[in-house]
Design a protein around this motif. Structure first.
Motif, PDB file in Angstrom:
ATOM      1  N   MET A   1       0.847  -1.206   0.000  1.00 26.83           N
ATOM      2  CA  MET A   1       0.000   0.000   0.000  1.00 26.83           C
ATOM      3  C   MET A   1       0.877   1.249   0.000  1.00 26.83           C
ATOM      4  O   MET A   1       0.642   2.204  -0.734  1.00 26.83           O
ATOM      5  CB  MET A   1      -0.891   0.027   1.243  1.00 26.83           C
ATOM      6  N   MET A   2       1.911   1.223   0.845  1.00 28.82           N
ATOM      7  CA  MET A   2       2.784   2.389   0.940  1.00 28.82           C
ATOM      8  C   MET A   2       3.543   2.615  -0.376  1.00 28.82           C
ATOM      9  O   MET A   2       3.788   3.746  -0.781  1.00 28.82           O
ATOM     10  CB  MET A   2       3.776   2.217   2.098  1.00 28.82           C
ATOM     11  N   ALA A   3       3.884   1.523  -1.047  1.00 26.46           N
ATOM     12  CA  ALA A   3       4.563   1.660  -2.338  1.00 26.46           C
ATOM     13  C   ALA A   3       3.631   2.347  -3.329  1.00 26.46           C
ATOM     14  O   ALA A   3       4.052   3.204  -4.115  1.00 26.46           O
ATOM     15  CB  ALA A   3       4.965   0.284  -2.857  1.00 26.46           C
ATOM     16  N   ARG A   4       2.362   2.021  -3.265  1.00 28.72           N
ATOM     17  CA  ARG A   4       1.397   2.645  -4.179  1.00 28.72           C
ATOM     18  C   ARG A   4       1.235   4.125  -3.843  1.00 28.72           C
ATOM     19  O   ARG A   4       1.099   4.954  -4.735  1.00 28.72           O
ATOM     20  CB  ARG A   4       0.053   1.913  -4.095  1.00 28.72           C
ATOM     21  N   VAL A   5       1.270   4.430  -2.549  1.00 26.55           N
ATOM     22  CA  VAL A   5       1.178   5.840  -2.154  1.00 26.55           C
ATOM     23  C   VAL A   5       2.368   6.608  -2.726  1.00 26.55           C
ATOM     24  O   VAL A   5       2.223   7.713  -3.254  1.00 26.55           O
ATOM     25  CB  VAL A   5       1.131   5.966  -0.612  1.00 26.55           C
ATOM     26  N   THR A   6       3.561   5.997  -2.637  1.00 26.97           N
ATOM     27  CA  THR A   6       4.765   6.649  -3.167  1.00 26.97           C
ATOM     28  C   THR A   6       4.611   6.932  -4.660  1.00 26.97           C
ATOM     29  O   THR A   6       5.093   7.946  -5.163  1.00 26.97           O
ATOM     30  CB  THR A   6       5.993   5.726  -2.939  1.00 26.97           C
ATOM     31  N   MET A   7       3.929   6.025  -5.339  1.00 23.37           N
ATOM     32  CA  MET A   7       3.741   6.221  -6.782  1.00 23.37           C
ATOM     33  C   MET A   7       2.497   7.058  -7.081  1.00 23.37           C
ATOM     34  O   MET A   7       2.007   7.082  -8.210  1.00 23.37           O
ATOM     35  CB  MET A   7       3.651   4.861  -7.471  1.00 23.37           C
TER      36      MET A   7
END
Lengths: 634, 369
Positions: free
Chosen positions: A458-464
């Motif tokens: 989820m956090m990786a998606r937020v970063t993107m």
């Protein structure tokens, strides 16, 4: 942070009567023993009482009797039993002296922790203000008077000085590279004097008595030597003590015999709480069930939401809960580009099976589109296979109606259909917050590991700069990886890990055999096996184990697997006038082998068959058969 | 920083100074006491055979520490039996005698080595010898750390009159093929530093954990991380290494714990020469010095070490821990076995013997002129 992320529902794991007797908490690693104890520490109780944002927790604690309107009702003194104690058993050869040295060190640490807790409860600083503490012994208690003399006196200052001397002497003795000789003044304590003092004395800070009553909590007792643990439990169980005392240990503390015999039994001289059993709703006879099916999963979901809330707010500015971000529409499980080919295959198979008796079912099923249609078609395939499998055919095979299909099907068969679709077409199966909670297998730490993996994505998606919602495909893939990791860790994580792995593979083999049958006789799938209780008794006999190949290894592997929550055991299950010990796989192992997550279906095996699993060479279980590949969203 | 082994003496296969040269220089009158583990490890006899062949030991006393082999594992049982036979063969030679020593039965696994170290001295095994060699090739670190520590301590208090060397048959591939089964409870290894005091303000010590990362050690690393709750983590990776990508592979293997969970800063990664124990020893010594200097105005700091990799790197950890009283933690395995399908013949081609001269003549200061 700990208190904000604590799920108040977990308090229900504790029985109501915990203040007037010894409470023993027992579980596999990660079930939440330490968190429960930490919740009752002086520091936590003070914070729960003070903080506005912990109101829901405070309310539960009030109902439980840990808080009163004016503040904490108990002085929580928390000590971990993992540091130094076990080594003391090796310093002296006489077991009695070793126990006495252990009691002496434990007394020192209980007293130091009591001083610290008393200062925290009074808003003072440890060790700066320790001289402001005094113990006043009940005038008629000779035992407490003697105890006070043994632990350094009545004032906080002298007690702390004594405790530090004892600790440094003991550690020096333990750590000496040169040979050790025991001095006569280093004799130990015959009993825990600290408990006697705390039972019959008043703690005063600046000459004002503390209103809180002491609650001594000793965590991680499995780290003690067996002689120490047994002596400690006897001492803690002394009914003349007037203080609350809790003790926790993992199943590791028990022998294989004890693990296999004591599961689910009520404690005699103490209140025994086996956390996973309480969470599963498996209670000793006559005890009220504290968790209904699914209730503990809701507690887990609450903990997951609390853990993720701050980060989701801070990094993604989201008010949505973690569980909401893994809610998925089943239709997403079959992407539009794969919809056509999958449905075509299923339609062709159904049409090939077409005969007048099933015309209505098939015509109805092949009409739809999307994932639900795929599930429906696979469900009808199962129903047809079952109908054809009937032992008695009718003279005139009449066409079956929709209502008959509904009568013959159920949620478990639909679940089995979804699992088969996953296996045959690589569609996701393990997703959604209910599934994630089930994967916790009644173990908080295990649940949080899975959540942590999902959360990292989820956090990786937020970063993107994308919405952190995870598709069924991504969830399924992450969960299968977590499952694979657990499986790969088994040989290293557990003593006799290879044998435990062989035992797990034996159960997996049964599950796969059943899952491969077109009629799916035990929907949604088998995830366990069962051993006759009579055969369990045989397994407990050393002479039997010596005579039978693999029996000894099975005995040890079974106890290890249960102790580490890789397999859960439910002894005394009655089926057809026979009594079984049912053994279920930890649910997080199931995705690795493509198995269902339900608990209920099992196939019994004889003792010699199970023992045979361990004598065969371990099959090479290579990389997980994950065939769900999706391009990285870059 | 002035280091005890700043100028060190070591020898190794494939370098200009051979292991045999060190033995010749240290053996004196040929009275040698050789301590080794007697288990299934295929490297058990490599060093001993070389010593016998060198002719340096005219009066050789073998102290073989009996290690248990897991019942039911045919491969390890066969290897252990071969080692036992080989050892008996060597012990029959003239000028060789052998004492078999049992690992003491203990409650706390980490006490076994400590107790053994004390017993070796109480029994007087090292009294009339010119050279003590501890071969760690087949000894688990829970045993050889305290045993070597005990010998160094005796040297420091002036009770040891012999030269002291440690040999290790280094083979990183074999280390990776040995599977540890089961994890014991995490604990501090006795005889080294300690930060577990509870009645004092131990929690106010800044804890810097430097684990030497190894293949398949995820569960142990995770357990020790939870146990220590360190303020900072500086993972040690082998580089340069025989397989140049070993450190990359290790980061990939442990990325979830190291990068995702612990969030190790890339600048905290420590690289140490896989074949030189003293390289890691110096690095850890510097690390301890730098942290305690930098943080001394705030609160004390200590580096806590743990070894999960090859023999030579673990010796580097041991030396730093001994000299600076660094706490050593371990979650020792409860059993060892060899991975299925390992080609021992091929792997043994990579055996390299190394010898570290740790106490004795080279470290005696010359009298002032």
């Amino acid at each position: 942070m700990f208190l904000r992320t604590f799920g108040p529902g977990s308090i229900d794991l504790l029985p109501p009567a915990v203040w007037d007797r010894l409470l023993v908490l027992r579980s596999a690693p990660g079930a939440g023993k330490t968190s429960l104890m930490r919740l009752f520490s002086a520091e936590s109780l003070a914070l729960i009482h003070e903080r506005e944002d912990l109101r829901d927790l405070a309310e539960r604690m009030r109902l439980f009797g840990a808080l009163s309107d004016s503040g904490p009702a108990w002085l929580g003194i928390l000590l971990n039993l993992s540091r130094n104690y076990r080594g003391l058993a090796d310093v002296v050869s006489v077991s009695e002296s070793a126990v006495q040295l252990f009691f002496r060190l434990l007394d020192a640490r209980i007293m130091a922790a009591t001083l610290q807790a008393a200062l925290v409860a009074s808003g003072l600083e440890f060790p700066r203000d320790v001289a402001r503490i005094q113990f006043r012994v009940e005038p008629d208690s000779a035992e407490a008077q003697q105890a006070m003399e043994r632990i350094g006196g009545a004032s906080g200052e002298t007690i702390l000085r004594w405790a530090r001397t004892i600790e440094s002497e003991t550690v020096a003795m333990l750590d000496s590279l040169l040979p050790v000789s025991l001095q006569s003044d280093e004799r130990g304590h015959a009993q825990l004097y600290a408990l006697r003092l705390l039972s019959h004395s008043e703690i005063r800070v600046d000459n004002t008595p503390l209103t809180q009553r002491p609650l001594v909590m000793l965590d991680d007792g499995h780290n003690l030597a067996r002689s120490q643990r047994d002596a400690l439990l006897v001492d803690l169980g002394d009914r003349s003590l007037h203080l609350a005392r809790w003790y926790s240990e993992r199943y590791d503390a028990l022998t294989s015999d004890e693990i296999l015999t004591s599961l689910g039994k009520k404690g005699r001289d103490y209140e025994l709480v086996e956390l996973e059993n309480v969470a599963r709703g498996t209670m000793p006879d006559g005890e009220r069930q504290r968790f209904r099916p699914g209730q503990f999963e809701r507690v887990l979901t609450d903990i997951g939401n609390r853990r993720a809330a701050t980060a989701l707010k801070r990094h993604a500015d989201l008010d949505e809960e973690f569980a909401e971000l893994i809610v998925a529409d089943d239709e997403e499980a079959l992407s539009p580009e794969r919809d056509g080919p999958v449905l075509d295959v299923l339609r062709k198979r159904l049409l090939a099976a077409r005969e007048s008796r099933y015309t209505h079912w098939i015509d109805d099923a092949i009409e739809g589109s999307g994932y639900s249609a795929a599930v429906r078609m696979r469900e009808v395939e199962i129903l047809i296979a079952r109908d054809r499998d009937r032992s008695q055919r009718e003279l005139f095979e009449i066409e079956l109606t929709d209502s008959e299909a509904r009568e013959r099907s159920n949620a478990a068969i639909r679940e089995a259909a979804r699992l088969l679709l996953s296996d045959e077409f690589g569609l996701p199966f393990y997703y959604g917050h209910d599934t994630v909670a089930k994967l916790g297998s009644h173990n908080v730490e295990q649940y949080l590991v899975v959540c942590g993996d999902l959360f990292a994505e989820m956090m990786a998606r937020v970063t993107m700069d994308e919405i952190p919602r995870l598709s069924p495909f991504r969830q399924d893939r992450i969960i299968r990886r977590a499952s694979d990791l657990l499986w790969r860790q088994v040989p290293r994580l557990v003593t006799h890990g290879r044998d435990v792995a062989a035992l797990i593979l034996g159960i997996v083999e049964i599950a796969r055999l059943e899952a491969g049958k077109p009629t799916v006789p035990y929907p949604p799938g088998v995830t366990g096996t069962a051993l006759l209780m009579d055969e369990r008794e045989l397994l407990m006999q050393p002479a039997f184990r010596q005579r039978n190949d693999g029996a000894d290894r099975l005995y040890v592997a079974l106890a290890e697997a249960i102790a580490h929550n890789l397999i859960s055991a439910e002894p005394g299950r009655s089926v057809k006038n026979q009594s079984f010990m049912v053994l279920y796989l930890n649910r997080l192992l199931c995705p690795r082998f493509g198995l269902a997550l339900g608990r209920g279906s099992y196939r019994e095996r004889r003792l010699n068959v199970m023992a045979g699993w361990l004598t065969k060479p371990l099959p090479a279980e290579a990389a997980p058969d994950i065939h769900i590949e999706q391009a990285l969203p870059l | 920083v002035t280091l005890r082994w700043g100028d060190y003496i070591s020898g190794q296969d494939g370098t200009s100074r051979s292991v045999e040269a060190l033995w010749k220089a240290a053996a004196g009158d040929g009275h040698v006491t050789y301590v080794l583990g007697e288990g299934f490890d295929p490297r058990t006899l490599v060093g001993l055979r070389r010593l016998v062949a060198s002719g340096c030991a005219t009066d050789l006393h073998l102290l073989s520490i009996k290690l248990t082999t897991r019942a039911g594992d045919e491969l390890t049982e066969r290897l252990a039996s071969e080692n036992r036979d080989g050892l008996e063969q060597i012990a029959k030679a003239p000028g060789v005698r052998r004492s078999r020593i049992e690992v003491p039965k203990v409650e706390e696994p980490s006490s076994a080595g400590l107790k053994l170290g004390r017993e070796l001295f109480s029994a007087g095994y090292f009294e009339a010898t010119s050279l003590i060699v501890v071969d760690v090739s087949a000894l688990p670190s829970s045993i050889h750390f305290p045993v070597i520590g005990a010998i160094l301590k005796q040297a420091d208090v002036g009770s040891l009159r012999a030269e002291f060397q440690v040999v290790a048959c280094h083979n990183a591939e074999l280390d990776e093929a040995i599977i540890e089964s089961g994890l014991g409870p995490p604990s501090y290894v006795g005889g080294f530093g300690y930060t577990g005091a509870e009645t004092t303000q131990a929690s106010k010590v800044t804890r810097v954990w430097a684990p030497v990362v190894g293949k398949g050690q995820g569960a142990a690393l995770q357990m020790l991380y939870d146990y220590l709750e360190p303020d900072e983590v500086c993972p040690v990776l082998p580089f340069p290494a025989r397989w140049p990508r070993r450190s990359d592979d290790l980061i990939l293997e442990h990325r979830q714990l190291l990068m995702d969970r612990i969030e190790v800063e890339p600048r905290n990664l420590i690289y140490a020469d896989e074949t030189n124990s003293f390289d890691l020893y110096r690095t850890l010594s510097r690390l301890q010095h730098q942290y305690s200097e930098a943080l001394k105005v705030l609160r004390p700091a200590t580096v806590i070490v743990s070894s999960h990799a090859s023999k030579l790197l673990s010796l580097g950890v041991l030396l730093a821990a001994y000299e600076h009283s660094l706490p050593v933690v371990s979650a020792g395995a409860t059993g060892y076995s060899l991975a299925d399908g390992v080609n021992l013949q091929a792997i043994s081609n990579n055996d390299r013997l190394a010898c570290l001269w740790l106490a004795g003549t080279p470290y005696i200061s010359a009298p002032a002129q």
